[in-house]
Every structure is written in structure tokens, then in C-alpha cells.
Design a protein around this motif. Structure first.
Motif, PDB file in Angstrom:
ATOM      1  N   ASP A  28       0.824  -1.214   0.000  1.00 30.63           N
ATOM      2  CA  ASP A  28       0.000   0.000   0.000  1.00 30.63           C
ATOM      3  C   ASP A  28       0.859   1.266   0.000  1.00 30.63           C
ATOM      4  N   GLU A  29       2.034   1.240   0.636  1.00 26.36           N
ATOM      5  CA  GLU A  29       2.926   2.406   0.609  1.00 26.36           C
ATOM      6  C   GLU A  29       3.559   2.587  -0.770  1.00 26.36           C
ATOM      7  N   ALA A  30       3.974   1.476  -1.387  1.00 22.29           N
ATOM      8  CA  ALA A  30       4.548   1.549  -2.728  1.00 22.29           C
ATOM      9  C   ALA A  30       3.506   2.072  -3.716  1.00 22.29           C
ATOM     10  N   ARG A  31       2.285   1.572  -3.608  1.00 24.40           N
ATOM     11  CA  ARG A  31       1.195   2.002  -4.490  1.00 24.40           C
ATOM     12  C   ARG A  31       0.924   3.494  -4.295  1.00 24.40           C
ATOM     13  N   LYS A  32       0.937   3.954  -3.051  1.00 23.21           N
ATOM     14  CA  LYS A  32       0.682   5.365  -2.763  1.00 23.21           C
ATOM     15  C   LYS A  32       1.750   6.250  -3.424  1.00 23.21           C
ATOM     16  N   LEU A  33       3.010   5.839  -3.329  1.00 18.98           N
ATOM     17  CA  LEU A  33       4.084   6.581  -3.980  1.00 18.98           C
ATOM     18  C   LEU A  33       3.879   6.600  -5.493  1.00 18.98           C
ATOM     19  N   LEU A  34       3.562   5.456  -6.059  1.00 21.46           N
ATOM     20  CA  LEU A  34       3.375   5.370  -7.508  1.00 21.46           C
ATOM     21  C   LEU A  34       2.199   6.216  -7.983  1.00 21.46           C
ATOM     22  N   LEU A  35       1.145   6.278  -7.196  1.00 19.08           N
ATOM     23  CA  LEU A  35      -0.019   7.073  -7.600  1.00 19.08           C
ATOM     24  C   LEU A  35       0.280   8.564  -7.635  1.00 19.08           C
ATOM     25  N   THR A  36       1.331   8.998  -6.964  1.00 19.14           N
ATOM     26  CA  THR A  36       1.722  10.405  -7.064  1.00 19.14           C
ATOM     27  C   THR A  36       2.492  10.657  -8.360  1.00 19.14           C
ATOM     28  N   TRP A  43      -2.060   0.838 -13.232  1.00 21.08           N
ATOM     29  CA  TRP A  43      -0.630   1.035 -13.457  1.00 21.08           C
ATOM     30  C   TRP A  43       0.135   0.838 -12.148  1.00 21.08           C
ATOM     31  N   ALA A  44      -0.326   1.497 -11.087  1.00 23.54           N
ATOM     32  CA  ALA A  44       0.358   1.404  -9.795  1.00 23.54           C
ATOM     33  C   ALA A  44       0.347  -0.030  -9.261  1.00 23.54           C
ATOM     34  N   ASP A  45      -0.772  -0.716  -9.412  1.00 25.26           N
ATOM     35  CA  ASP A  45      -0.856  -2.110  -8.953  1.00 25.26           C
ATOM     36  C   ASP A  45       0.117  -2.997  -9.729  1.00 25.26           C
ATOM     37  N   ASN A 170       9.647  12.838  -1.827  1.00 24.65           N
ATOM     38  CA  ASN A 170       8.934  11.565  -1.836  1.00 24.65           C
ATOM     39  C   ASN A 170       7.961  11.457  -2.984  1.00 24.65           C
ATOM     40  N   CYS A 171       8.069  12.363  -3.966  1.00 24.11           N
ATOM     41  CA  CYS A 171       7.202  12.334  -5.160  1.00 24.11           C
ATOM     42  C   CYS A 171       5.752  12.586  -4.770  1.00 24.11           C
ATOM     43  N   ALA A 172       5.548  13.114  -3.558  1.00 22.06           N
ATOM     44  CA  ALA A 172       4.176  13.315  -3.084  1.00 22.06           C
ATOM     45  C   ALA A 172       3.617  14.621  -3.627  1.00 22.06           C
ATOM     46  N   THR A 173       2.399  14.553  -4.063  1.00 19.56           N
ATOM     47  CA  THR A 173       1.701  15.741  -4.535  1.00 19.56           C
ATOM     48  C   THR A 173       0.251  15.616  -4.142  1.00 19.56           C
ATOM     49  N   SER A 174      -0.454  16.666  -4.363  1.00 22.14           N
ATOM     50  CA  SER A 174      -1.907  16.609  -4.201  1.00 22.14           C
ATOM     51  C   SER A 174      -2.497  17.146  -5.487  1.00 22.14           C
ATOM     52  N   ASN A 176      -3.887  19.789  -5.734  1.00 18.28           N
ATOM     53  CA  ASN A 176      -3.721  21.231  -5.693  1.00 18.28           C
ATOM     54  C   ASN A 176      -2.284  21.657  -5.910  1.00 18.28           C
ATOM     55  N   LYS A 177      -1.356  20.703  -5.901  1.00 16.56           N
ATOM     56  CA  LYS A 177       0.048  21.012  -6.091  1.00 16.56           C
ATOM     57  C   LYS A 177       0.563  20.172  -7.237  1.00 16.56           C
ATOM     58  N   PRO A 178       1.584  20.678  -7.950  1.00 18.07           N
ATOM     59  CA  PRO A 178       2.093  19.928  -9.085  1.00 18.07           C
ATOM     60  C   PRO A 178       2.861  18.689  -8.647  1.00 18.07           C
ATOM     61  N   ALA A 179       2.811  17.694  -9.474  1.00 22.50           N
ATOM     62  CA  ALA A 179       3.603  16.496  -9.247  1.00 22.50           C
ATOM     63  C   ALA A 179       5.002  16.747  -9.787  1.00 22.50           C
ATOM     64  N   PRO A 180       6.009  16.075  -9.246  1.00 20.63           N
ATOM     65  CA  PRO A 180       7.348  16.240  -9.783  1.00 20.63           C
ATOM     66  C   PRO A 180       7.359  15.925 -11.276  1.00 20.63           C
ATOM     67  N   GLY A 181       8.158  16.678 -12.027  1.00 21.35           N
ATOM     68  CA  GLY A 181       8.200  16.473 -13.476  1.00 21.35           C
ATOM     69  C   GLY A 181       7.253  17.382 -14.229  1.00 21.35           C
ATOM     70  N   THR A 182       6.347  18.045 -13.498  1.00 20.03           N
ATOM     71  CA  THR A 182       5.441  19.001 -14.112  1.00 20.03           C
ATOM     72  C   THR A 182       5.460  20.263 -13.293  1.00 20.03           C
ATOM     73  N   GLN A 183       4.758  21.243 -13.766  1.00 18.51           N
ATOM     74  CA  GLN A 183       4.614  22.481 -13.019  1.00 18.51           C
ATOM     75  C   GLN A 183       3.144  22.841 -13.029  1.00 18.51           C
ATOM     76  N   GLN A 184       2.707  23.571 -12.040  1.00 16.21           N
ATOM     77  CA  GLN A 184       1.298  23.980 -11.929  1.00 16.21           C
ATOM     78  C   GLN A 184       1.142  25.377 -12.508  1.00 16.21           C
ATOM     79  N   HIS A 185       0.150  25.574 -13.345  1.00  9.79           N
ATOM     80  CA  HIS A 185      -0.149  26.902 -13.910  1.00  9.79           C
ATOM     81  C   HIS A 185      -1.067  27.639 -12.976  1.00  9.79           C
ATOM     82  N   THR A 186      -0.660  28.811 -12.578  1.00  7.98           N
ATOM     83  CA  THR A 186      -1.484  29.644 -11.709  1.00  7.98           C
ATOM     84  C   THR A 186      -1.933  30.849 -12.506  1.00  7.98           C
ATOM     85  N   PRO A 187      -3.266  31.010 -12.689  1.00 12.05           N
ATOM     86  CA  PRO A 187      -3.744  32.165 -13.460  1.00 12.05           C
ATOM     87  C   PRO A 187      -3.395  33.474 -12.761  1.00 12.05           C
TER      88      PRO A 187
END
Length: 189
Positions: A28-36, A43-45, A170-174, A176-187
Motif C-alpha cells: 500500500d505504501e509503494a502504491r501510494k508513492l506510484l499514484l503520485t 498502473w500502480a498495482d 517523496n514524489c508526493a503531490t496533491s 492542488n500542487k504539481p507532481a514532480p516532473g510538471t509544473q502547476q499553472h497559476t492564473p
């Protein structure tokens, strides 16, 4: 009993790597990391189920293989979890407005956020690349765009996994926040 003197060097065990920690983490921890890294449960499974990985290239190859096998429903799930591509803070307001309009047109046509991997691009190149890509991809039919979006998601997942393996957090995002490898566009306000 006295300790014996060992000539030469004493072997010091290697410290565990991020990959080692991923390999031995509860599923479940590995899956959580992958889902971020890619928000597809299938895919994560799949990536989790094939642990342990002997090295990072093996993990990245498994990530690619699992991403290539996403069904249309899996792809929709992953796309629904993506955020908009961000622009550098110093980008002019007019560029923000142009990108906002392009994103709105894209979402209206395809029903999900525009996804693109910006791996390897400088911040100065990002705006032109994103605007050119979104304008070009707006001419695609929905099936053609689905194939391109799937490839971009695969590239994003791979970039995010590489970031995680490098220990870049930890590759964690929500949502509301960008995931690593991307950036979030703020109007602009």
C-alpha cells in the motif's frame, strides 16, 4: 577470546537506496508513492506487483510497459488526476491569458487537462513549447489526442519515478500542487 586482526579493508555494508526502500515497502505504501507519479490504480498495482526491481532501469521499463497497457478507462482515470502545466513566475500576464484560453479550449474539446512532459526543457523554453504543443494538439481528433496524452502520461510517470529514485523528495503531490516532473499553472490575479 580476542578479536582477530583482518588485513586489508573492512567491508562496510551499503546504505539502502530509495529503490531498496521502494522494493521492501508494504504494497500500500509503494502504491501510494506510484499514484503520485501517475494516477492510475491499474498502473500502480502492476508496477507494485512486480517488485523487487534489481535496478532503476528495470523499474522504469516496468513503468513504461504498464503505461503502454493502459485501457481507455485507465487513461481517463490518470488524466483526471493531472493538473495544468505551469509557467515560470516571470512569464508575462499576456502569456498567462493566452495559455488560459488554450487550456480552456483544450479541456472543452477533450474533457481533461492538457498534459505534457517538460523534462529536459529550460524554464525559458517551457512557455513556447507548451503553447505550440497545445495549439497543435487542438487540431487532433479525440482518439488521436488520447494516444498522444497517453504517451505524455507515460513520459511524466517516468520523469517522476526518476525524481523519486534520485531522492528528490517523496514524489508526493496533491491535486492542488504539481507532481514532480510538471509544473502547476497559476492564473494571474
Amino acid at each position: 577470546m580476542t578479536p582477530t586482526h583482518l588485513p586489508g579493508r573492512v567491508a562496510i555494508p551499503a546504505l539502502p537506496t530509495v529503490l531498496d526502500a521502494f522494493n521492501i515497502a508494504p504494497a500500500d505504501e509503494a502504491r501510494k508513492l506510484l499514484l503520485t507519479c501517475l494516477r492510475s490504480l491499474r498502473w500502480a498495482d502492476r508496477v507494485t506487483a512486480h517488485r523487487p526491481y534489481p535496478d532503476a532501469p528495470a523499474l522504469l521499463a516496468a513503468s513504461d510497459e504498464a503505461a503502454y497497457d493502459l485501457t481507455p478507462a485507465d487513461l481517463s482515470e490518470a488524466l483526471a488526476g493531472e493538473t495544468l502545466t505551469a509557467l515560470p513566475d516571470e512569464t508575462y500576464d499576456i502569456a498567462h491569458m493566452a495559455l488560459d484560453a488554450a487550456h480552456a479550449a483544450y479541456e472543452a474539446k477533450f474533457g481533461h487537462a492538457f498534459v505534457i512532459c517538460l523534462e529536459g526543457l529550460s524554464t525559458g523554453e517551457a512557455l513556447d513549447h507548451v503553447l505550440a504543443a497545445i495549439r497543435s494538439r487542438l487540431t487532433n481528433d479525440p482518439e488521436e489526442e488520447r494516444v498522444i496524452a497517453a504517451e505524455e502520461l507515460r513520459r511524466l510517470a517516468k520523469a517522476r519515478l526518476v525524481d523519486a529514485l534520485r531522492g528528490a523528495g517523496n514524489c508526493a503531490t496533491s491535486h492542488n500542487k504539481p507532481a514532480p516532473g510538471t509544473q502547476q499553472h497559476t492564473p494571474p490575479h
